[in-house]
Design an enzyme around this catalytic site. Structure first.
Site, PDB file in Angstrom:
ATOM      1  N   LYS A  22       0.674  -1.805   0.246  1.00 13.43           N
ATOM      2  CA  LYS A  22       0.093  -0.283  -0.015  1.00 13.43           C
ATOM      3  C   LYS A  22       0.749   1.633  -0.186  1.00 13.43           C
ATOM      4  O   LYS A  22       0.715   2.101  -0.625  1.00 13.43           O
ATOM      5  CB  LYS A  22      -0.835   0.153   1.318  1.00 13.43           C
ATOM      6  CG  LYS A  22      -1.419   1.836   1.305  1.00 13.43           C
ATOM      7  CD  LYS A  22      -1.751   1.283   2.755  1.00 13.43           C
ATOM      8  CE  LYS A  22      -1.815   1.546   3.830  1.00 13.43           C
ATOM      9  NZ  LYS A  22      -1.172   2.492   4.373  1.00 13.43           N
ATOM     10  N   ASN A  23       1.987   1.244   0.615  1.00 13.22           N
ATOM     11  CA  ASN A  23       2.753   2.556   1.395  1.00 13.22           C
ATOM     12  C   ASN A  23       3.969   2.667   0.099  1.00 13.22           C
ATOM     13  O   ASN A  23       4.384   3.833   0.015  1.00 13.22           O
ATOM     14  CB  ASN A  23       3.079   2.837   2.333  1.00 13.22           C
ATOM     15  CG  ASN A  23       2.118   2.671   3.653  1.00 13.22           C
ATOM     16  OD1 ASN A  23       1.201   3.592   3.044  1.00 13.22           O
ATOM     17  ND2 ASN A  23       2.389   2.007   5.052  1.00 13.22           N
ATOM     18  N   CYS A 118      -4.560  13.133  12.938  1.00 13.09           N
ATOM     19  CA  CYS A 118      -4.926  11.757  13.516  1.00 13.09           C
ATOM     20  C   CYS A 118      -4.497  10.952  14.773  1.00 13.09           C
ATOM     21  O   CYS A 118      -4.160  11.589  15.716  1.00 13.09           O
ATOM     22  CB  CYS A 118      -4.467  11.517  11.758  1.00 13.09           C
ATOM     23  SG  CYS A 118      -3.185  10.563  11.989  1.00 13.09           S
ATOM     24  N   ARG A 123       0.899  15.205  13.546  1.00 13.09           N
ATOM     25  CA  ARG A 123       1.847  14.383  12.399  1.00 13.09           C
ATOM     26  C   ARG A 123       1.928  15.084  11.228  1.00 13.09           C
ATOM     27  O   ARG A 123       1.053  15.536  10.276  1.00 13.09           O
ATOM     28  CB  ARG A 123       0.955  13.130  11.479  1.00 13.09           C
ATOM     29  CG  ARG A 123       0.908  11.627  11.939  1.00 13.09           C
ATOM     30  CD  ARG A 123       0.003  11.059  11.606  1.00 13.09           C
ATOM     31  NE  ARG A 123       0.857  10.606  10.619  1.00 13.09           N
ATOM     32  CZ  ARG A 123       0.119   9.168   9.469  1.00 13.09           C
ATOM     33  NH1 ARG A 123      -1.114   9.049   9.834  1.00 13.09           N
ATOM     34  NH2 ARG A 123       0.942   9.034   8.551  1.00 13.09           N
ATOM     35  N   ASP A 306       4.603   0.696  11.620  1.00 10.55           N
ATOM     36  CA  ASP A 306       3.291  -0.781  11.084  1.00 10.55           C
ATOM     37  C   ASP A 306       3.636  -1.961  12.145  1.00 10.55           C
ATOM     38  O   ASP A 306       2.289  -2.451  12.097  1.00 10.55           O
ATOM     39  CB  ASP A 306       3.165   0.195  10.569  1.00 10.55           C
ATOM     40  CG  ASP A 306       2.994   1.486   9.754  1.00 10.55           C
ATOM     41  OD1 ASP A 306       2.833   2.442  10.409  1.00 10.55           O
ATOM     42  OD2 ASP A 306       3.013   1.822   8.280  1.00 10.55           O
ATOM     43  N   ARG A 398      -8.766  -0.557   4.932  1.00  8.89           N
ATOM     44  CA  ARG A 398      -7.615   0.463   4.175  1.00  8.89           C
ATOM     45  C   ARG A 398      -6.336  -0.790   3.743  1.00  8.89           C
ATOM     46  O   ARG A 398      -5.996   0.334   2.796  1.00  8.89           O
ATOM     47  CB  ARG A 398      -7.564   1.528   5.557  1.00  8.89           C
ATOM     48  CG  ARG A 398      -8.496   2.869   5.665  1.00  8.89           C
ATOM     49  CD  ARG A 398      -8.417   3.812   6.285  1.00  8.89           C
ATOM     50  NE  ARG A 398      -7.393   4.580   5.787  1.00  8.89           N
ATOM     51  CZ  ARG A 398      -6.778   5.247   6.179  1.00  8.89           C
ATOM     52  NH1 ARG A 398      -7.396   5.676   7.500  1.00  8.89           N
ATOM     53  NH2 ARG A 398      -6.161   5.719   5.539  1.00  8.89           N
TER      54      ARG A 398
END
Ligand code: EPZ
Length: 422
Positions: A22-23, A118, A123, A306, A398
Site C-alpha cells: 500500500k505505502n 489523526c 503528524r 506499523d 484501508r
C-alpha cells in the site's frame, strides 16, 4: 458499518500470498501524474486507501481503469490541472498530500487541504513544505488549504530535520523535474521510498543514493509513462507471520522480500519462533521455548512502527516481560485499552509499554481505532478464548487486501457481518 466475528483458538496452517505494498503504491500512483500518457502498474492492492488516492488523481484530470481481479491499474494522464483537493478526501487519507510534489513540478501550483491531526498523532507536514520552499516555492496557508506557488522549481540542498517517509517521497517527486541538482539529506530509507525512486528512474528520472540517507536528484525536462510492478507489502507480511506466531501455527508467506521485514523476523526469532525461508517466502513454526522480547520502533531498517501494535498482541501471549518503545508517533498505543479488555496486562509510561505476557486472552467486544491497531485486535482475537466482536473494521479495509479471506484460507474462524454495530 461492518464488524468481524472471530472465534479464537484455531492454529493457522498453510500458505498465503502477500499483496502489493500500500505505502509504495500510493506515491507511485501519484507519481504517474508526472508523465503524459498511460502508466501501467501491476501488483496494486485493492484497498480503500488506493480507491481514495484514485479519486484524488481523478480530481486533477487523470482517468484510470483498475482491474481488481488482476491487481492491474492503468492510469491515463494528459494535461494536469491544479484543482483543489477537497478536505473530505485529505481527511480520509493523509497521503493525499503526495499530489503536491507532482503538481508543483508540472503546474507550478498546488492547493491541497492541510491535513489535521489523526488517531496516531499530530503528524505535521512541515518537512514537506520546507522542502518545497527550499526548491523555490512560496507556501501560504489560507482557510485550511496549503497554497504552494513557483515559477520553476530549482534544485537545492535540503536537510530534513527528521526522517520522514512522506517528505522524502514528496520532495523527490518535485525534484525530478526541477532545474539542476537537488541533494536531500537525512532521507527515509524505507523500501516504499526506494520503490518510488525505482519507478521514477524507469520513467527517466536521474536519482542516485536510493536506500541511503543522501539522495541526489538531477532534474530532467520530461518523464515518460512506463509499466511497473509494485513491491510486496512488508507490513502485511509481518502481520501474517505474527498471525502464525500468535496461534502457534505453521504458516508460509509467499511473494515477499524477506530483507524488507528482517527486523520483524529477528524479533520473532529472539522470541523463540523457528523461521526459515527462501528468496521470496518465509515460514514460521512454533517452538516449545518462547520468551519475551524488547523492541524500539525506528525508521527503516529498524523495527517498523506499523508492526508495533500487531507484535504487542503477540507479546501478550508469550511468557515473561516484553518491552516496547515507540519512537515514531506520539499516540500509537490506542490498541492498549482494547487489548486490556481482552485480558492483557500492559503498563504504559510515556512512550514505553511493558507487557506482562503469558496470559490467555479472552474474547470481548472491541473497537478498531486505526489500521494497525485494528490488525492487533484481529490477531489477539485469533488467540483469544471465545468469540470476539470487532467493530469499525473499515480501518483494516484501508490496508489489508482480502484480510478475512486470507485468514480463512489459513483456517481462521473469522466472519464479516455486513452493516453491524457502529
Ligand atoms: C508513512 O507515514 C506511512 N504512510 C505510515 O503508515 C508509517 O507509519 C510511517 O510512514 C512511518 O513509517 C504512508 O506511507 C502512506 P513520516 P508518514 O513522515 O509518511 C513526523 C500505515 O499504517 N513528521 O515518516 O506520514 C511525523 O509526525 C501508515 O500504513 C513531521 O514532524 O510518516 C512522525 O513523527 C500509518 N513533519 C515522523 O515524522 C513532517 O513534515 C515520521 O513520519 C513529516 C513527518
Amino acid at each position: 458499518m461492518d464488524t468481524y466475528l472471530i472465534k479464537g483458538g484455531k492454529k493457522l496452517n498453510g500458505s498465503v500470498t502477500i499483496s502489493g505494498a500500500k505505502n509504495a503504491a500510493l506515491p507511485i500512483i501519484v507519481a504517474s501524474l508526472l508523465a503524459e500518457g498511460t502508466t501501467v502498474l501491476h501488483n496494486v492492492p485493492n484497498l480503500k486507501d488506493i480507491q481514495t488516492i484514485l479519486k484524488v488523481i481523478e480530481c486533477l484530470g487523470a482517468s484510470y481503469e483498475f482491474n481488481t481481479e488482476h491487481n492491474t491499474l492503468k492510469i491515463h494522464v494528459n494535461s494536469l490541472k491544479n484543482a483543489e483537493v477537497p478536505y473530505d478526501l485529505v481527511k480520509t487519507m493523509r497521503a493525499s498530500i503526495y499530489v503536491m510534489g507532482p503538481l508543483l513540478a508540472r503546474c507550478g501550483e498546488a492547493d491541497v487541504s492541510l491535513p489535521g491531526g489523526c488517531a496516531i498523532g499530530e503528524r505535521p507536514v512541515d518537512i514537506h513544505l520546507s522542502g518545497f520552499e527550499a526548491l523555490g516555492s512560496t507556501i501560504t496557508i489560507e482557510h485550511g488549504y496549503i497554497k504552494a506557488r513557483v515559477q520553476k522549481l530549482q534544485g537545492n540542498r535540503f536537510i530534513m530535520r527528521k526522517v520522514s517517509v512522506g517528505a522524502t517521497a514528496n520532495i523527490m517527486m518535485a525534484a525530478v523535474l526541477a532545474d539542476g541538482q537537488t541533494i536531500l539529506e537525512n532521507c527515509a530509507m524505507e523500501p516504499d521510498v526506494v520503490d518510488l525512486g525505482n519507478f521514477l528512474i524507469k520513467m527517466g528520472a536521474k536519482i542516485q543514493g536510493l536506500g541511503t540517507e543522501r539522495i541526489i536528484i538531477t532534474g530532467v525536462k520530461k518523464l515518460k509513462p512506463v509499466t511497473y510492478s509494485i513491491i510486496p507489502d512488508r507490513i502485511e507480511a509481518g502481520t501474517f507471520l505474527i498471525a502464525g506466531a500468535i496461534t502457534r501455527g505453521n504458516i508460509t508467506i509467499n511473494n515477499v522480500i524477506p530483507e524488507h521485514f528482517q527486523a520483524c523476523i529477528n524479533t520473532l526469532s529472539e522470541m523463540g519462533f523457528v523461521i526459515s525461508g527462501g528468496d521470496s517466502s518465509v515460514t514460521i513454526e512454533p517452538s516449545k521455548k518462547l520468551q519475551g522480547s524488547m523492541i524500539r520502533t525506528l525508521p527503516y531498517p529498524g523495527f517498523p512502527t506499523d508492526l508495533q501494535a500487531p507484535i504487542m498482541a503477540l507479546m501478550c501471549t508469550i511468557p515473561g516481560i516484553s518491552v516496547i518503545i515507540e519512537t515514531i508517533f506520539e499516540n500509537r498505543y490506542t490498541h492498549v485499552g482494547e487489548l486490556r479488555r481482552m485480558g492483557a496486562d500492559i503498563e504504559i509510561e510515556g512512550n514505553v509499554a511493558v507487557v506482562k505476557g503469558g496470559k490467555q486472552l479472552q474474547a470481548a467486544p472491541v473497537l478498531m481505532s486505526d489500521l494497525r491497531a485494528g490488525a492487533s485486535l484481529v490477531l489477539a482475537a485469533l488467540a483469544a478464548k471465545g468469540q470476539t466482536e470487532i467493530r469499525r473494521i473499515y480501518h483494516t479495509d484501508r490496508g489489508y487486501e482480502n484480510f478475512e479471506q486470507k485468514l480463512q484460507s489459513l483456517g481462521a474462524d473469522i466472519q464479516r457481518v455486513k452493516g453491524g454495530k457502529p
